[in-house]
Write a protein that holds these residues in place. Structure first.
Motif, PDB file in Angstrom:
ATOM      1  N   ALA A   1       0.824  -1.213   0.000  1.00 13.85           N
ATOM      2  CA  ALA A   1       0.000   0.000   0.000  1.00 13.85           C
ATOM      3  C   ALA A   1       0.856   1.260   0.000  1.00 13.85           C
ATOM      4  CB  ALA A   1      -0.932   0.014   1.205  1.00 13.85           C
ATOM      5  N   LEU A   2       0.267   2.305  -0.521  1.00 14.02           N
ATOM      6  CA  LEU A   2       0.875   3.634  -0.549  1.00 14.02           C
ATOM      7  C   LEU A   2      -0.226   4.625  -0.187  1.00 14.02           C
ATOM      8  CD1 LEU A   2       3.219   5.536  -1.336  1.00 14.02           C
ATOM      9  CD2 LEU A   2       2.339   5.453  -3.673  1.00 14.02           C
ATOM     10  N   VAL A   3      -0.054   5.315   0.940  1.00 15.50           N
ATOM     11  CA  VAL A   3      -1.077   6.222   1.451  1.00 15.50           C
ATOM     12  C   VAL A   3      -0.446   7.584   1.737  1.00 15.50           C
ATOM     13  CG1 VAL A   3      -2.740   6.622   3.316  1.00 15.50           C
ATOM     14  CG2 VAL A   3      -2.262   4.294   2.567  1.00 15.50           C
ATOM     15  N   ASN A   4      -1.146   8.661   1.377  1.00 16.42           N
ATOM     16  CA  ASN A   4      -0.745  10.015   1.750  1.00 16.42           C
ATOM     17  C   ASN A   4      -1.814  10.583   2.670  1.00 16.42           C
ATOM     18  OD1 ASN A   4       1.704  10.731   0.152  1.00 16.42           O
ATOM     19  ND2 ASN A   4       0.370  10.128  -1.523  1.00 16.42           N
ATOM     20  N   ILE A   5      -1.381  11.130   3.800  1.00 13.01           N
ATOM     21  CA  ILE A   5      -2.295  11.754   4.755  1.00 13.01           C
ATOM     22  C   ILE A   5      -1.849  13.195   4.928  1.00 13.01           C
ATOM     23  CG2 ILE A   5      -3.182  11.721   7.109  1.00 13.01           C
ATOM     24  CD1 ILE A   5      -2.568   8.671   7.120  1.00 13.01           C
ATOM     25  N   ALA A   6      -2.690  14.131   4.511  1.00 13.63           N
ATOM     26  CA  ALA A   6      -2.330  15.552   4.561  1.00 13.63           C
ATOM     27  C   ALA A   6      -2.545  16.119   5.961  1.00 13.63           C
ATOM     28  CB  ALA A   6      -3.151  16.338   3.547  1.00 13.63           C
TER      29      ALA A   6
ATOM     30  N   VAL B   1       4.921  15.242  12.705  1.00 13.09           N
ATOM     31  CA  VAL B   1       6.018  14.280  12.842  1.00 13.09           C
ATOM     32  C   VAL B   1       6.511  14.245  14.287  1.00 13.09           C
ATOM     33  CG1 VAL B   1       8.417  13.817  12.176  1.00 13.09           C
ATOM     34  CG2 VAL B   1       6.683  14.284  10.427  1.00 13.09           C
ATOM     35  N   ALA B   2       6.588  15.397  14.943  1.00 10.37           N
ATOM     36  CA  ALA B   2       7.015  15.426  16.346  1.00 10.37           C
ATOM     37  C   ALA B   2       6.010  14.689  17.233  1.00 10.37           C
ATOM     38  CB  ALA B   2       7.175  16.872  16.816  1.00 10.37           C
ATOM     39  N   GLU B   3       4.737  14.880  16.975  1.00  9.66           N
ATOM     40  CA  GLU B   3       3.705  14.200  17.757  1.00  9.66           C
ATOM     41  C   GLU B   3       3.789  12.682  17.561  1.00  9.66           C
ATOM     42  OE1 GLU B   3      -1.085  13.898  17.634  1.00  9.66           O
ATOM     43  OE2 GLU B   3      -0.262  15.938  17.611  1.00  9.66           O
ATOM     44  N   ILE B   4       3.919  12.247  16.319  1.00  9.62           N
ATOM     45  CA  ILE B   4       4.040  10.817  16.031  1.00  9.62           C
ATOM     46  C   ILE B   4       5.337  10.277  16.643  1.00  9.62           C
ATOM     47  CG2 ILE B   4       4.319   9.103  14.198  1.00  9.62           C
ATOM     48  CD1 ILE B   4       2.522  11.028  12.449  1.00  9.62           C
ATOM     49  N   GLY B   5       6.408  11.052  16.560  1.00  6.31           N
ATOM     50  CA  GLY B   5       7.685  10.652  17.146  1.00  6.31           C
ATOM     51  C   GLY B   5       7.609  10.459  18.650  1.00  6.31           C
ATOM     52  N   SER B   6       6.766  11.243  19.318  1.00  2.62           N
ATOM     53  CA  SER B   6       6.610  11.092  20.768  1.00  2.62           C
ATOM     54  C   SER B   6       5.986   9.749  21.126  1.00  2.62           C
ATOM     55  CB  SER B   6       5.770  12.242  21.335  1.00  2.62           C
ATOM     56  OG  SER B   6       4.389  12.079  21.016  1.00  2.62           O
ATOM     57  N   ARG B   7       5.415   9.080  20.128  1.00  2.00           N
ATOM     58  CA  ARG B   7       4.818   7.758  20.338  1.00  2.00           C
ATOM     59  C   ARG B   7       5.726   6.637  19.806  1.00  2.00           C
ATOM     60  NH1 ARG B   7       0.311  11.095  18.755  1.00  2.00           N
ATOM     61  NH2 ARG B   7       0.323  10.266  16.633  1.00  2.00           N
ATOM     62  N   GLY B   8       6.979   6.998  19.486  1.00  2.00           N
ATOM     63  CA  GLY B   8       7.971   5.997  19.139  1.00  2.00           C
ATOM     64  C   GLY B   8       8.090   5.634  17.670  1.00  2.00           C
ATOM     65  N   LEU B   9       7.413   6.366  16.796  1.00  4.26           N
ATOM     66  CA  LEU B   9       7.543   6.106  15.359  1.00  4.26           C
ATOM     67  C   LEU B   9       8.272   7.273  14.710  1.00  4.26           C
ATOM     68  CD1 LEU B   9       3.958   4.795  14.487  1.00  4.26           C
ATOM     69  CD2 LEU B   9       5.990   3.468  15.080  1.00  4.26           C
ATOM     70  N   HIS B  10       9.240   6.954  13.872  1.00  2.00           N
ATOM     71  CA  HIS B  10      10.051   7.998  13.246  1.00  2.00           C
ATOM     72  C   HIS B  10      10.118   7.770  11.742  1.00  2.00           C
ATOM     73  CE1 HIS B  10      11.103   9.297  17.241  1.00  2.00           C
ATOM     74  NE2 HIS B  10      11.297   8.020  17.533  1.00  2.00           N
TER      75      HIS B  10
ATOM     76  N   PHE C   1       6.700   7.106   6.484  1.00  8.16           N
ATOM     77  CA  PHE C   1       6.670   6.105   7.546  1.00  8.16           C
ATOM     78  C   PHE C   1       6.416   4.765   6.866  1.00  8.16           C
ATOM     79  CE2 PHE C   1       5.608   9.983   9.715  1.00  8.16           C
ATOM     80  CZ  PHE C   1       6.183   9.872  10.977  1.00  8.16           C
ATOM     81  N   VAL C   2       7.015   3.715   7.368  1.00  5.89           N
ATOM     82  CA  VAL C   2       6.817   2.382   6.800  1.00  5.89           C
ATOM     83  C   VAL C   2       6.381   1.449   7.926  1.00  5.89           C
ATOM     84  CG1 VAL C   2       7.871   0.464   5.559  1.00  5.89           C
ATOM     85  CG2 VAL C   2       8.552   2.808   5.025  1.00  5.89           C
ATOM     86  N   ASP C   3       5.219   0.808   7.740  1.00  5.12           N
ATOM     87  CA  ASP C   3       4.718  -0.092   8.777  1.00  5.12           C
ATOM     88  C   ASP C   3       5.507  -1.403   8.784  1.00  5.12           C
ATOM     89  OD1 ASP C   3       3.619  -1.932   6.933  1.00  5.12           O
ATOM     90  OD2 ASP C   3       1.547  -1.419   7.391  1.00  5.12           O
TER      91      ASP C   3
ATOM     92  N   SER D   1       3.691   1.863   2.876  1.00  2.00           N
ATOM     93  CA  SER D   1       4.237   3.220   2.996  1.00  2.00           C
ATOM     94  C   SER D   1       3.125   4.203   3.320  1.00  2.00           C
ATOM     95  CB  SER D   1       4.910   3.635   1.685  1.00  2.00           C
ATOM     96  OG  SER D   1       6.013   2.801   1.425  1.00  2.00           O
ATOM     97  N   ILE D   2       3.314   4.918   4.426  1.00  2.00           N
ATOM     98  CA  ILE D   2       2.361   5.939   4.857  1.00  2.00           C
ATOM     99  C   ILE D   2       3.128   7.255   4.853  1.00  2.00           C
ATOM    100  CG2 ILE D   2       0.754   6.667   6.652  1.00  2.00           C
ATOM    101  CD1 ILE D   2       0.293   3.764   5.604  1.00  2.00           C
ATOM    102  N   PHE D   3       2.730   8.160   3.984  1.00  2.00           N
ATOM    103  CA  PHE D   3       3.374   9.467   3.892  1.00  2.00           C
ATOM    104  C   PHE D   3       2.501  10.501   4.586  1.00  2.00           C
ATOM    105  CE2 PHE D   3       5.079   7.127   0.327  1.00  2.00           C
ATOM    106  CZ  PHE D   3       6.434   7.443   0.361  1.00  2.00           C
ATOM    107  N   VAL D   4       3.104  11.227   5.527  1.00  2.00           N
ATOM    108  CA  VAL D   4       2.436  12.369   6.131  1.00  2.00           C
ATOM    109  C   VAL D   4       2.902  13.562   5.311  1.00  2.00           C
ATOM    110  CG1 VAL D   4       2.148  13.729   8.219  1.00  2.00           C
ATOM    111  CG2 VAL D   4       2.371  11.246   8.373  1.00  2.00           C
ATOM    112  N   ILE D   5       1.946  14.278   4.733  1.00  2.00           N
ATOM    113  CA  ILE D   5       2.289  15.281   3.727  1.00  2.00           C
ATOM    114  C   ILE D   5       1.725  16.655   4.094  1.00  2.00           C
ATOM    115  CG2 ILE D   5       0.304  14.588   2.311  1.00  2.00           C
ATOM    116  CD1 ILE D   5       2.022  15.272  -0.171  1.00  2.00           C
TER     117      ILE D   5
END
Length: 117
Positions: A60-65, A73-82, A101-103, A108-112
């Motif tokens: 899968a390939l996903v973009n989340i705006a 990214v900082a918020e997601i990083g605070s939960r251990g994903l980088h 981000f890759v699960d 592939s999950i792109f935060v855009i």
């Protein structure tokens, strides 16, 4: 169309459920079938779901705006994903930037952040 449901095939439900719960900052909003399918509502009519489907997992390939890429990214990083390194979208980043981000299955999950929005 009035709704979007985007499915992500995974091999191990428990591992994927944990990873996506950390990505989205909460447990799934709906458990469709315990142990095999769960959904997160990301907007009024937009849902992402995981489903055990080993043959399709990892493609899968996903973009989340988001309005602010660094904040998200900082918020997601605070939960251990980088993410991997930020990427420019369009010539010289004129269309925006994204963080990949890759699960655990390779989806592939792109935060855009879209330029000008």
């Amino acid at each position: 169309m009035n709704s979007l449901f985007f499915g992500l095939a995974v091999t191990d439900f428990a591992v994927a459920d944990d990873w996506y719960s950390r990505l989205f900052g909460r447990a799934a909003d709906v458990v469709v079938t315990p142990g095999t399918e769960a959904m997160w509502q990301l907007a009024d009519t937009a849902f992402v779901y995981i489903v055990v489907d080993p043959e399709r997992a990892g493609h899968a390939l996903v973009n989340i705006a988001v309005p602010d890429l660094e904040t998200a990214v900082a918020e997601i990083g605070s939960r251990g994903l980088h993410p991997g390194p930020f990427m420019l979208v369009g010539p010289d980043g004129a269309a925006g930037r994204k963080a990949p981000f890759v699960d655990p299955n390779g989806n592939s999950i792109f935060v855009i952040e879209i330029a000008g929005t």
